[in-house]
Design a protein around this motif. Structure first.
Motif, PDB file in Angstrom:
ATOM      1  N   ILE A   1       0.844  -1.200   0.000  1.00  0.00           N
ATOM      2  CA  ILE A   1       0.000   0.000   0.000  1.00  0.00           C
ATOM      3  C   ILE A   1       0.873   1.242   0.000  1.00  0.00           C
ATOM      4  O   ILE A   1       0.493   2.281  -0.511  1.00  0.00           O
ATOM      5  CB  ILE A   1      -0.950  -0.028   1.209  1.00  0.00           C
ATOM      6  CG1 ILE A   1      -1.930  -1.180   1.047  1.00  0.00           C
ATOM      7  CG2 ILE A   1      -1.735   1.269   1.310  1.00  0.00           C
ATOM      8  CD1 ILE A   1      -2.933  -1.284   2.135  1.00  0.00           C
ATOM      9  N   PHE A   2       2.067   1.112   0.543  1.00  0.00           N
ATOM     10  CA  PHE A   2       2.961   2.268   0.587  1.00  0.00           C
ATOM     11  C   PHE A   2       4.276   1.933  -0.085  1.00  0.00           C
ATOM     12  O   PHE A   2       4.788   0.839   0.048  1.00  0.00           O
ATOM     13  CB  PHE A   2       3.240   2.672   2.024  1.00  0.00           C
ATOM     14  CG  PHE A   2       2.004   3.108   2.729  1.00  0.00           C
ATOM     15  CD1 PHE A   2       1.459   4.347   2.466  1.00  0.00           C
ATOM     16  CD2 PHE A   2       1.378   2.272   3.620  1.00  0.00           C
ATOM     17  CE1 PHE A   2       0.301   4.748   3.090  1.00  0.00           C
ATOM     18  CE2 PHE A   2       0.217   2.670   4.257  1.00  0.00           C
ATOM     19  CZ  PHE A   2      -0.330   3.907   3.989  1.00  0.00           C
ATOM     20  N   PRO A   3       4.801   2.892  -0.800  1.00  0.00           N
ATOM     21  CA  PRO A   3       6.149   2.683  -1.336  1.00  0.00           C
ATOM     22  C   PRO A   3       7.155   2.768  -0.190  1.00  0.00           C
ATOM     23  O   PRO A   3       6.833   3.285   0.872  1.00  0.00           O
ATOM     24  CB  PRO A   3       6.309   3.850  -2.305  1.00  0.00           C
ATOM     25  CG  PRO A   3       5.362   4.891  -1.840  1.00  0.00           C
ATOM     26  CD  PRO A   3       4.252   4.201  -1.120  1.00  0.00           C
ATOM     27  N   PRO A   4       8.365   2.267  -0.403  1.00  0.00           N
ATOM     28  CA  PRO A   4       9.362   2.364   0.676  1.00  0.00           C
ATOM     29  C   PRO A   4       9.620   3.815   1.072  1.00  0.00           C
ATOM     30  O   PRO A   4       9.544   4.720   0.240  1.00  0.00           O
ATOM     31  CB  PRO A   4      10.604   1.715   0.058  1.00  0.00           C
ATOM     32  CG  PRO A   4      10.341   1.629  -1.402  1.00  0.00           C
ATOM     33  CD  PRO A   4       8.875   1.585  -1.575  1.00  0.00           C
ATOM     34  N   GLU A   5       9.900   4.003   2.342  1.00  0.00           N
ATOM     35  CA  GLU A   5      10.217   5.352   2.826  1.00  0.00           C
ATOM     36  C   GLU A   5      11.723   5.490   2.805  1.00  0.00           C
ATOM     37  O   GLU A   5      12.397   5.080   3.742  1.00  0.00           O
ATOM     38  CB  GLU A   5       9.737   5.500   4.270  1.00  0.00           C
ATOM     39  CG  GLU A   5       8.433   6.222   4.426  1.00  0.00           C
ATOM     40  CD  GLU A   5       8.081   6.429   5.893  1.00  0.00           C
ATOM     41  OE1 GLU A   5       8.878   6.066   6.776  1.00  0.00           O
ATOM     42  OE2 GLU A   5       7.003   6.962   6.147  1.00  0.00           O
ATOM     43  N   ALA A   6      12.274   6.044   1.760  1.00  0.00           N
ATOM     44  CA  ALA A   6      13.721   5.960   1.614  1.00  0.00           C
ATOM     45  C   ALA A   6      14.429   7.305   1.614  1.00  0.00           C
ATOM     46  O   ALA A   6      15.600   7.383   1.306  1.00  0.00           O
ATOM     47  CB  ALA A   6      14.063   5.192   0.340  1.00  0.00           C
ATOM     48  N   SER A   7      13.695   8.384   1.940  1.00  0.00           N
ATOM     49  CA  SER A   7      14.394   9.661   1.970  1.00  0.00           C
ATOM     50  C   SER A   7      14.027  10.410   3.231  1.00  0.00           C
ATOM     51  O   SER A   7      13.105  10.028   3.957  1.00  0.00           O
ATOM     52  CB  SER A   7      14.018  10.504   0.749  1.00  0.00           C
ATOM     53  OG  SER A   7      12.732  11.042   0.925  1.00  0.00           O
ATOM     54  N   GLY A   8      14.745  11.488   3.464  1.00  0.00           N
ATOM     55  CA  GLY A   8      14.468  12.303   4.639  1.00  0.00           C
ATOM     56  C   GLY A   8      13.079  12.925   4.590  1.00  0.00           C
ATOM     57  O   GLY A   8      12.446  13.145   5.623  1.00  0.00           O
TER      58      GLY A   8
END
Lengths: 246, 554, 368
Positions: free
Chosen positions: C22-29
């Protein structure tokens, strides 16, 4: 009385109505018809205003960005021809008003005469415009088709005080001429449509269509014609008269 | 006595009236040269239905292609042409003329108590322009298609594609004039043709919302027209207004385009909101809660609608401060929509509610439009927009508003006024089934796209990374259901033309002027100019009137 | 078990279970901030939707015709209407402020961000690292370090989108746009073009590889082509004859370029300009519109003579100029080389443009 009882007798007496022949069936009165048509015309002019408005916005943006190019481009136009055309259009507005006045007074001959003069003036305007376009074509100022910057990288002999444009700015005169052709072209298109309608009006006016109490059509066309005139009155200073004092 | 219970006349004895606008004249010519607003409304209904099914077929192809991650059904350029055509047809040939062209044409004069729109010939002309535009779009389609997307982004559309942009652009120019003329006609009619006693605040809300939409048509469409003219000139002779290599600014095109195309969203949705007001009031037998607020919220949407176009350009390098202002205005434009939704809900309170098909569609509208509207707030919020714009989130959002909202409203309106237009009822059970199928199909099609959008799947992709497949399969499955939901009404409504029960003048016991005349109406609508001495949605007036009537029909 | 259901359906279910997200990876600040706003918006959406559905359902049950044969006419209620005007308005205002704060966070890069150039064209992304590494449809970045992208398109509108970082920015022909992010998780992420750009729009995708600082340095060292952007720019600067006017001498015909980047430059038309990438690029292409005060408007335009990559090289070179020493050096060399052409600027440029050693001849490093 309830209305579907009415609805069962749709053959109401048309012949019994004694309304003038120009009153359309769906209007209650001449007054309502007059108000509705003129209101409709004003709304239409509002859409025309928005139509030209888009180009005026573009003009405003680019004139601010490329002012020297707009000056140089403007200096390539003939103020004389532009002025003559302005006078012609203003005169044609006057003759149009006189035509409306003649219609209101029920003077058929005067109406036909004034409408014809208006048409003639419109044709003269278009003729002058066409010769201006031809000159632009010969000078290679038509963007996209045969544009050349050579006139702008050298000093314009008519304006020796004005320095020649550097090449990058000279290329921006294309934007000026793009707008020049788009705006005057759209204006000319409106003139052509106006002249066609005018021809139709003259034809019907000779048969006495507008001098028997029914002047809406002539009045509304008058509004349209004045609108074209007003647009030109903005186009002329904006396109022809940029920084002429130098 | 103030009762609103209406005793219905015996419907079994009802017969069709002898003289109607339908049998006044016969033959194709009598239709093609008609100036009767009711017949023109039907002409519109035929053309927009035709274009709806073409656009729908395109949508079907798009969804089928997206069943698998690879470009296997359609090649990439074919896919691009198909979604472009889907957009152009659905927006310019279906949604924009849908309610104003059909129901608006049919109902606006009757509702204000006039015999016709102010300019019947121009009305016919606008149908012709719309049809000519449609034929040009089809010509562009048949001769090879257009692949710019319906947004005609420059410089792609002017310099980088080699398809029939000019035909399509001119087609939209022509249909644009059709909607300008419709808008002028409606505004003038509402201003100048109201029956005696029909004051502004006695107008049905359908009139208010069509009026607001007409303002948008009249002021917005010419800006699109000029933008397209400039695109066509740039493509044909190469003038340099939008061309960055000549010093033009492609962002200017975006500004001009969205100056129309954002208000266009309200052109599409406002008339639908008008339908919902009528339907909800009628089937809960109550005056619309807060009539004035609902009326003014339509006008507010029209006014604010002109001031939010830049929210389509938040990531395009516009100034941050202008982005702030446009985001703020976008938030403000969401408020009138919220007011409408709550007022409709409050209309149900203490009503006497029945659940005929139009009401079911109206409920569908309320639910789906709420989601569509609230997800619009996501996109109006600057920081959120950065992630969501240009993804399937936006696709889902505007389909919730346009399809879930507008199309539901359109179907609600068609069912609601079908007895008035044709004099016959549609089959009630089948139509309820269709409403349900449409609702389920819709949710299944477009809800997964919100998730896809947040995952980042870009719109207008013929191929996509395989991890998005599950949601795309769901969406395609939903589209199939949705297709059935749209085919059903077309079939049973056609069937009902001959076999439907005879409706009688006022089958819903509604209060609008249009329900006080026979169905189908006579050519001149009213035989005597009606004098209006009651407020809109005054069910007590109706009950009184009915009580005093002779209880026979026809 | 899958003997009971069709293999296609089985495969589909397996796919569902393994790939459903459901969510893309959280990969940034930025990503956590964006997601927080998203959750807030989802919450008010659910609240609004449930409220509407509840109202409709409850009223439909309570006031259906069988229970409520007669409607009670109610005109409206100013108080109620004010309530449902003000509460949504308040919620939307919170959204507005929150969204605006996030927007400024997304688009205002920190000053210490490293800069990578991106050129978009139909249908590929070309990234240029300061060290001269070129990549196509790929971008390698270090984790934990702010990265700013300065982007431009060679043809139509594109849009540079990295869903895992929650950033996206339009890439526009004719002007620089920037976007920045700080990757927090090493890994490979999708890069999409999200603005429809023609036939192969859906192929204009790539991979963002976020790697640890050490890995990044190793990658940089391994992919270098020998010349940094600034070095390319220096050669271009000399071969286009820029150094003859911008020599840094007191009597030079063009402004001194040493340390000009980031400075506030007085313009001849009055006012000041902040010298940034966009200003430098524009001054080369449209010198007339950016004349520095105190200099004659003699600089010719280089429109059509330098590619976007070449412009990036020169801009990068000017940014790196801390003194005029290198210019003087190149001037000496080029004076020898171009003794004949010196002074004939108009004729000289076109000839040299063809020969300039910009990226056209540069070997491209495409990782993986």
């Amino acid at each position: 009385m309830d209305s579907h009882a009415i609805a069962t007798h749709p053959e109401h007496a048309h012949a019994g109505h004694d309304h003038p022949p120009f009153l359309r069936h769906h209007f209650e009165s001449v007054e309502q018809q007059r108000e509705a048509t003129s209101f409709g015309m004003w709304l239409f002019l509002l859409t025309e205003f928005m139509f030209f408005g888009g180009m005026f916005v573009a003009y405003l943006v680019y004139r601010t960005w490329y002012y020297p190019a707009f000056v140089a481009g403007s200096h390539q136009l003939s103020v004389l021809l532009g002025s003559i055309n302005t006078v012609i259009l203003i005169c044609s507005s006057l003759t149009m008003s006189l035509a409306v006045y003649a219609a209101q007074k029920g003077r058929k001959a005067a109406l036909v005469r004034w409408l014809s003069i208006t048409l003639l003036l419109g044709l003269v305007f278009l003729g002058i415009k066409a010769s201006e376009y031809r000159e632009k074509w010969e000078q290679h100022h038509v963007p996209g088709l045969n544009f050349s910057v050579s006139d702008f990288v050298h000093v314009n002999p008519a304006y020796p005080g004005q320095p020649a444009l550097p090449l990058d700015m000279a290329e921006k005169t294309q934007v000026y001429f793009s707008l020049y052709f788009a705006m005057t072209g759209m204006h000319a298109l409106h003139m052509i449509i106006g002249i066609c309608v005018l021809a139709g009006l003259i034809f019907r006016a000779r048969a006495g269509a507008y001098t028997s109490g029914h002047t809406n059509t002539v009045e509304n066309f008058g509004l349209y014609w004045h609108f074209i005139d007003i647009v030109w009155n903005f186009l002329f200073p904006l396109l022809y008269l940029i920084s002429r004092h130098q | 006595m103030s009762s609103t219970i209406v005793s219905l006349p015996d419907q079994t004895t009802a017969t069709l009236p002898k003289h109607t606008y339908l049998n006044n004249e016969y033959g194709l010519k009598s239709w093609l040269l008609t100036r009767d607003h009711k017949r023109i409304g039907i002409l519109y209904l035929i053309t927009i239905t035709f274009f709806f099914f073409i656009g729908g077929a395109m949508a079907g192809l798009v969804r089928l292609e997206l069943l698998t991650p690879q470009t296997d059904l359609l090649a990439a350029d074919t896919y691009n042409k198909v979604f472009t055509m889907h957009g152009i047809i659905m927006i310019f040939l279906f949604l924009v003329p849908s309610v104003p062209g059909t129901l608006g044409n049919f109902l606006v004069p009757i509702m204000v108590g006039a015999k016709d729109l102010a300019f019947p010939k121009i009305n016919l002309l606008s149908w012709y322009l719309n049809t000519i535009g449609g034929i040009m779009v089809l010509a562009a389609l048949i001769s090879g298609g257009v692949d710019t997307g319906w947004t005609f982004t420059t410089p792609l559309s002017t310099h980088y594609v080699n398809t029939h942009v000019i035909t399509a652009g001119l087609a939209i120019f022509v249909t644009g004039f059709s909607s300008i003329f419709t808008g002028i006609n409606i505004i003038v009619t509402v201003h100048r043709m109201r029956a005696p006693g029909m004051t502004w605040f006695r107008l049905p809300l359908f009139i208010w919302s069509n009026y607001a939409a007409s303002i948008l048509m009249v002021l917005g469409t010419p800006v699109l027209a000029i933008a397209l003219v400039l695109v066509v000139l740039e493509r044909t002779i190469g003038i340099g207004v939008f061309d960055p290599t000549k010093g033009g600014d492609p962002l200017l095109f975006q500004h001009l385009f969205w100056f129309y195309s954002h208000p266009a969203v309200y052109i599409m949705i406002l008339p639908g909101m008008g339908v919902i007001s009528e339907v909800i009031s009628t089937f809960s037998r109550k005056r619309v809660f807060g009539y004035t607020a609902v009326a003014f919220s339509s006008v507010a949407i029209a006014v604010f609608g002109f001031l939010v176009w830049e929210h389509h350009m938040f990531i395009m390098g516009v100034s941050s401060y202008s982005a702030l202002i446009f985001s703020l205005l976008t938030m403000l434009v969401a408020v009138p929509s919220a007011i409408k939704i709550f007022n409709w809900a409050a209309t149900l309170y203490k009503g006497s509610i029945t659940f005929e098909t139009p009401m079911l569609y109206a409920f569908g509208f309320m639910g789906l439009f709420t989601i569509g509207g609230l997800t619009g707030v996501f996109l109006g919020s600057l920081g959120m927009d950065v992630h969501l714009t240009e993804t399937y989130f936006i696709v889902a959002h505007f389909h919730f508003v346009m399809v879930g909202g507008m199309l539901m409203a359109f179907l609600a309106g068609i069912h609601f006024w079908w007895p008035k237009i044709t004099g016959r009822m549609y089959p009630e059970n089948l139509s309820k089934l269709a409403a349900l199928v449409t609702f389920i199909g819709f949710i299944l099609t477009f809800f997964p796209q919100f998730i896809l959008g947040y995952l980042g799947m870009p719109r207008r992709y013929a191929a996509y990374p395989p991890e998005f497949q599950v949601l795309n399969v769901l969406s395609t499955a939903g589209a199939t259901v949705l297709g059935v939901g749209y085919l059903l009404p077309m079939l049973y409504l056609t069937w009902s033309l001959k076999y439907g029960k005879i409706a009688g003048p006022n089958p819903w016991q509604a209060t609008g002027l249009e329900w006080q005349i026979q169905s189908p109406p006579v050519v001149e609508n009213f035989l005597e100019t009606p004098v209006v001495d009651y407020e809109a949605y005054d069910y007590e007036w109706l009950a009184n009137k009915t009580r005093n009537e002779v209880h026979t029909v026809g | 078990m899958h003997t009971f259901i069709s293999p296609v359906l089985w495969q589909f279910l397996v796919k569902w279970l393994t790939h459903f997200a459901i969510f893309p990876p959280e990969a940034s600040g930025i990503a956590p901030y964006t997601d927080a706003l998203y959750f807030y918006l989802v919450a008010i959406s659910i609240f609004g939707f449930v409220l509407v559905v509840l109202l409709v359902t409850v009223f439909s049950v309570l006031y259906r015709k069988e229970r409520s044969p007669e409607a009670t006419q109610i005109e409206g209620s100013t108080l109620l209407e004010a309530t449902w005007t003000i509460i949504p308005l308040a919620l939307f205002m919170v959204t507005f402020v929150w969204g605006a704060l996030l927007y400024f966070r997304i688009f205002n890069p920190p000053t210490n961000a490293m800069n990578i150039y991106v050129v978009g064209k139909q249908w590929m992304w070309k990234a240029e690292h300061p060290g001269g590494q070129h990549e196509i449809n790929a971008l390698h970045i270090p984790v934990g370090r702010p990265v700013q992208l300065t982007m431009i398109s060679q043809d139509v509108f594109h849009s540079f989108s990295i869903p895992a970082f929650r950033v996206k920015r339009e890439v526009i022909p004719g002007r620089y746009t920037t976007v920045w992010f700080e990757a927090t998780q090493p890994g490979e992420y999708h890069l999409f073009c999200t603005q429809y750009c023609g036939t192969l729009h859906s192929q204009m995708i790539g991979t963002i590889t976020a790697m640890s600082q050490q890995d990044y340095e190793a990658w940089t060292a391994g992919s270098t082509s020998g010349m940094s952007l600034a070095q390319n720019g220096e050669r271009l600067f000399a071969s286009l004859g820029c150094n003859s006017c911008h020599s840094g001498d007191a009597a030079a015909r063009g402004p001194n370029l040493a340390q000009v980047y980031g400075a506030k430059l007085p313009l001849s038309g009055g006012g000041y300009a902040m010298v940034d990438d966009a200003f430098l690029r524009d001054s080369i292409l449209n010198p007339t519109m950016h004349q520095t005060a105190g200099y004659a408007p003699i600089m010719p335009t280089y429109q059509g003579q330098i590619s976007e990559e070449g412009l990036i090289d020169i801009v990068e070179y000017i940014k790196s100029l801390h003194s005029n020493f290198r210019i003087q050096q190149t001037l000496n060399t080029s004076q020898v080389q171009n003794a004949v052409q010196e002074g004939i600027s108009g004729a000289g440029h076109s000839g040299e443009a063809a020969a300039h050693p910009a990226s056209a001849a540069q070997p491209k490093v495409v990782s993986q």
